[in-house]
Design a protein around this motif. Structure first.
Motif, PDB file in Angstrom:
ATOM      1  N   GLU A   1      -1.767   6.988   9.715  1.00 43.09           N
ATOM      2  CA  GLU A   1      -3.013   6.401   9.811  1.00 43.09           C
ATOM      3  C   GLU A   1      -3.693   6.819  11.148  1.00 43.09           C
ATOM      4  O   GLU A   1      -4.827   6.661  11.564  1.00 43.09           O
ATOM      5  CB  GLU A   1      -3.312   4.854   9.787  1.00 43.09           C
ATOM      6  CG  GLU A   1      -3.031   4.417   8.425  1.00 43.09           C
ATOM      7  CD  GLU A   1      -3.085   2.861   8.416  1.00 43.09           C
ATOM      8  OE1 GLU A   1      -3.344   2.171   9.225  1.00 43.09           O
ATOM      9  OE2 GLU A   1      -2.945   2.273   7.165  1.00 43.09           O
TER      10      GLU A   1
ATOM     11  N   MET B   1       1.601   3.244   9.572  1.00 42.49           N
ATOM     12  CA  MET B   1       0.471   3.216  10.547  1.00 42.49           C
ATOM     13  C   MET B   1       0.360   4.507  11.352  1.00 42.49           C
ATOM     14  O   MET B   1      -0.558   5.014  12.086  1.00 42.49           O
ATOM     15  CB  MET B   1       0.685   1.963  11.486  1.00 42.49           C
ATOM     16  CG  MET B   1       0.510   0.724  10.599  1.00 42.49           C
ATOM     17  SD  MET B   1       0.758  -0.861  11.812  1.00 42.49           S
ATOM     18  CE  MET B   1       2.462  -0.856  12.107  1.00 42.49           C
TER      19      MET B   1
ATOM     20  N   THR C   1       0.586   4.099  -3.009  1.00 43.07           N
ATOM     21  CA  THR C   1       0.247   5.265  -2.564  1.00 43.07           C
ATOM     22  C   THR C   1       1.090   6.475  -2.785  1.00 43.07           C
ATOM     23  O   THR C   1       0.901   7.483  -2.977  1.00 43.07           O
ATOM     24  CB  THR C   1      -0.534   5.411  -1.147  1.00 43.07           C
ATOM     25  OG1 THR C   1       0.256   5.090  -0.408  1.00 43.07           O
ATOM     26  CG2 THR C   1      -1.730   4.419  -1.251  1.00 43.07           C
TER      27      THR C   1
ATOM     28  N   ARG D   1       0.909  -1.338   0.055  1.00 46.32           N
ATOM     29  CA  ARG D   1      -0.143  -0.092  -0.001  1.00 46.32           C
ATOM     30  C   ARG D   1       0.882   1.364   0.052  1.00 46.32           C
ATOM     31  O   ARG D   1       0.676   2.309  -0.560  1.00 46.32           O
ATOM     32  CB  ARG D   1      -1.043  -0.100   1.132  1.00 46.32           C
ATOM     33  CG  ARG D   1      -1.864   1.095   1.260  1.00 46.32           C
ATOM     34  CD  ARG D   1      -3.165   0.699   1.913  1.00 46.32           C
ATOM     35  NE  ARG D   1      -2.873  -0.013   3.543  1.00 46.32           N
ATOM     36  CZ  ARG D   1      -2.595   0.873   4.300  1.00 46.32           C
ATOM     37  NH1 ARG D   1      -2.743   2.218   4.276  1.00 46.32           N
ATOM     38  NH2 ARG D   1      -2.414   0.238   5.569  1.00 46.32           N
ATOM     39  N   TRP D   2       1.981   1.384   0.628  1.00 45.32           N
ATOM     40  CA  TRP D   2       2.998   2.310   0.967  1.00 45.32           C
ATOM     41  C   TRP D   2       3.462   2.748  -0.559  1.00 45.32           C
ATOM     42  O   TRP D   2       3.466   3.769  -0.928  1.00 45.32           O
ATOM     43  CB  TRP D   2       4.100   1.929   1.794  1.00 45.32           C
ATOM     44  CG  TRP D   2       5.187   2.947   1.872  1.00 45.32           C
ATOM     45  CD1 TRP D   2       4.951   4.485   1.975  1.00 45.32           C
ATOM     46  CD2 TRP D   2       6.489   2.931   1.500  1.00 45.32           C
ATOM     47  NE1 TRP D   2       6.319   5.284   2.268  1.00 45.32           N
ATOM     48  CE2 TRP D   2       7.052   3.931   1.665  1.00 45.32           C
ATOM     49  CE3 TRP D   2       7.292   1.755   0.866  1.00 45.32           C
ATOM     50  CZ2 TRP D   2       8.500   4.373   1.529  1.00 45.32           C
ATOM     51  CZ3 TRP D   2       8.322   1.944   0.786  1.00 45.32           C
ATOM     52  CH2 TRP D   2       9.064   3.165   1.161  1.00 45.32           C
TER      53      TRP D   2
ATOM     54  N   LEU E   1      -2.884   5.420  14.128  1.00 50.80           N
ATOM     55  CA  LEU E   1      -2.917   4.070  15.050  1.00 50.80           C
ATOM     56  C   LEU E   1      -2.264   4.454  16.188  1.00 50.80           C
ATOM     57  O   LEU E   1      -1.268   4.797  16.227  1.00 50.80           O
ATOM     58  CB  LEU E   1      -2.558   2.950  14.455  1.00 50.80           C
ATOM     59  CG  LEU E   1      -3.552   2.081  13.393  1.00 50.80           C
ATOM     60  CD1 LEU E   1      -2.861   0.816  12.852  1.00 50.80           C
ATOM     61  CD2 LEU E   1      -4.843   1.762  13.878  1.00 50.80           C
TER      62      LEU E   1
END
Length: 267
Positions: A214, A211, A183, A179-180, A216
Motif C-alpha cells: 500500500e 501494508m 484479494t 483483505r489479503w 505505507l
C-alpha cells in the motif's frame, strides 16, 4: 481498590501470542471473542465492525464456545442495532473508555429501557458493557458484552481497559488478513496461506507485507497495528531475508511474482 490477578495478564499474553500466530481472520476473531466471554464471565458478545442503522445491518452475536457468530434476527433486533446507550455516548464523545449501560444512563433507567427488554428476550441477559475500539473515520466500532447475572464490577472495567490496545491490534491484524485472502486468491483462500507458509512468513509479516504494497511508511504501519516503529523495521528485515530482497519495491515485486500479493494492474 480494584486490581487484576496474575491469571488475567497470563490470559492477555496468551491471546497476544494467539493473534500473532493465527493465519486466518476467522480463527483470530474467534480467539478474541472467546477470551472476552471467559474473562468477563459473559453469555454473549456482539461485535460491531460495520455500521448499523435501527432498520438495517447484520448483527452477529457470539455465544460461549461457539465457533462462529449467529445472525440476530426477529423482534427486538432494531433495538440492538440502535446501540442504546453506547451509540449516543461514544458517537458524541472522544471518550473510549469501557462503560456499562448502567453507568451511562443509570441502573434503573437502563433496566426499564426497551433495549434491555429486547436483550433479555433475545439472550436472557440483563447487563451490557461497551468496549469500543479507536476509530479514524468517526464510526463507532468495538464489542458489546452481555452478562446474565450481576452487573459488571470495577475489576471487569479494569480488565476491559487493559485489554483494549490488544483488541485494537487484533482488529487491525484481522482486517489485513481478511483483505489479503480476499484479494490474492478469492476462489481459493487457503492457497495464499500455503504460499506464505512455504516462504516461512508469519501472519504478522504477511500483514506488514500487505501494508508495504500500500506504500505505507513504517510510522503508519506501526500506528495501524499498535506496535513500535522498531518492531516494524524488524519485520521488514525478516521479509527482505525470507524473500531474498534488499528494499521495499523489490520485496513487493517479488511477493507479486510468488503469488503472495495481487499482481500489479496497469503501469
Amino acid at each position: 481498590m480494584s486490581y487484576l490477578r496474575r491469571g488475567d495478564y497470563e490470559r492477555m499474553l496468551g491471546l497476544a501470542v494467539g493473534v500473532l500466530e493465527a493465519r486466518q481472520s476467522d480463527q483470530l476473531w474467534e480467539m478474541v471473542v472467546q477470551e472476552l466471554l471467559r474473562a468477563l464471565d459473559s453469555a454473549v458478545v456482539i461485535t460491531k465492525d460495520v455500521e448499523w442503522t435501527p432498520s438495517s445491518g447484520v448483527v452477529g452475536a457470539w455465544h460461549r464456545d461457539a465457533r462462529q457468530a449467529s445472525v440476530l434476527a426477529g423482534p427486538g433486533v432494531e433495538h440492538v442495532r440502535g446501540g442504546y446507550p453506547f451509540a449516543a455516548h461514544y458517537g458524541s464523545h472522544a471518550d473510549r473508555s469501557p462503560r456499562t449501560a448502567a453507568q451511562l444512563v443509570g441502573g434503573r433507567a437502563w433496566l426499564h429501557s426497551e433495549t434491555a427488554s429486547a436483550t433479555r428476550e433475545s439472550f436472557g441477559t440483563r447487563h451490557m458493557l461497551g468496549v469500543p475500539l479507536p476509530d479514524a473515520d468517526g464510526h463507532v466500532r468495538g464489542f458489546i458484552v452481555h452478562r446474565a447475572g450481576g452487573d459488571f464490577r470495577a475489576r471487569d472495567l479494569l480488565y476491559a481497559a487493559r485489554v483494549q490496545p490488544l483488541l485494537a491490534g487484533a482488529a487491525a491484524q484481522r482486517g489485513l488478513l481478511a483483505r489479503w485472502q480476499a484479494t490474492v486468491q478469492p476462489s481459493r483462500p487457503h492457497e495464499p496461506l500455503e504460499r506464505a507458509t512455504g516462504y516461512g512468513l508469519t501472519p504478522r509479516e504477511v500483514a506488514v507485507l500487505l501494508m508495504l504494497a500500500e506504500g505505507l511508511p513504517a510510522v503508519g504501519m506501526a500506528r495501524r497495528l499498535g506496535i513500535s516503529v522498531r518492531t516494524i523495521h524488524k519485520h521488514l528485515q525478516n521479509l527482505y531475508r525470507k524473500l531474498d530482497t534488499v528494499d521495499r519495491l523489490g520485496t513487493v515485486l517479488r511477493a507479486q511474482e510468488a503469488g503472495l500479493l495481487p499482481a500489479a494492474s496497469g503501469r
